[in-house]
Design a protein around this motif. Structure first.
Motif, PDB file in Angstrom:
ATOM      1  N   LEU A  65       0.273  -1.195   0.202  1.00 23.31           N
ATOM      2  CA  LEU A  65       0.189  -0.493   0.126  1.00 23.31           C
ATOM      3  C   LEU A  65       0.595   1.464   0.067  1.00 23.31           C
ATOM      4  CD1 LEU A  65      -2.235  -1.093   2.688  1.00 23.31           C
ATOM      5  CD2 LEU A  65      -2.701  -0.992   0.253  1.00 23.31           C
ATOM      6  N   GLU A  66       0.564   2.747  -0.926  1.00 19.78           N
ATOM      7  CA  GLU A  66       1.236   3.851  -1.424  1.00 19.78           C
ATOM      8  C   GLU A  66       1.286   3.753   0.706  1.00 19.78           C
ATOM      9  OE1 GLU A  66       3.484   5.015  -3.301  1.00 19.78           O
ATOM     10  OE2 GLU A  66       2.928   2.979  -3.932  1.00 19.78           O
ATOM     11  N   LYS A  67       1.805   4.886   0.799  1.00 22.30           N
ATOM     12  CA  LYS A  67       1.590   5.557   2.020  1.00 22.30           C
ATOM     13  C   LYS A  67       0.829   7.222   1.722  1.00 22.30           C
ATOM     14  CE  LYS A  67       5.281   7.136   4.833  1.00 22.30           C
ATOM     15  NZ  LYS A  67       6.686   7.168   5.644  1.00 22.30           N
TER      16      LYS A  67
END
Ligand code: TYC
Length: 101
Positions: A16-18
């Protein structure tokens, strides 16, 4: 007894992209009263008297000050809310949002 041939359970975790964080920046102007800026900071950002005053004075002296860092939608909503209050009262108080490095 456990079966030694049983494969270890694997789980796939999607990377997951921060989510990017955004700064809300308060800019100084020559017309909005200091008390009003402090009041808006307290009301919209739930700051206490001292912190609101300190942020207002930093913007007043240096030209701008970061009020808070948060998710994009919250930053945009809060900045708009604060500027709406200023507009209603006839003051040009300006806030902008920008992504953190
Ligand atoms: N400079 C304004 C004055 O002297 C006060 C002020 C402070 C306005 C901070 C905006 O972001 C601001 N009345």
């Amino acid at each position: 007894m456990s079966d030694s041939t049983t494969k270890p359970k694997t789980t796939t975790r999607p990377k997951l992209e921060k989510p990017k964080l955004y700064k809300i920046i308060l800019f100084n102007d020559d017309y909005t009263p200091r008390e009003f800026v402090t009041l808006v900071l307290r009301a919209v950002f739930r700051l206490n008297e001292e912190t609101g005053y300190r942020i207002m004075m930093t913007a007043h002296k240096l030209g701008s000050c970061v009020v808070m860092v948060c998710a994009k939608d919250i930053a945009e909503t809060k900045a708009a809310e604060a500027m709406d209050l200023a507009k209603e009262a006839g003051f040009p108080m300006l806030m902008k949002t920008e992504p953190e490095e």
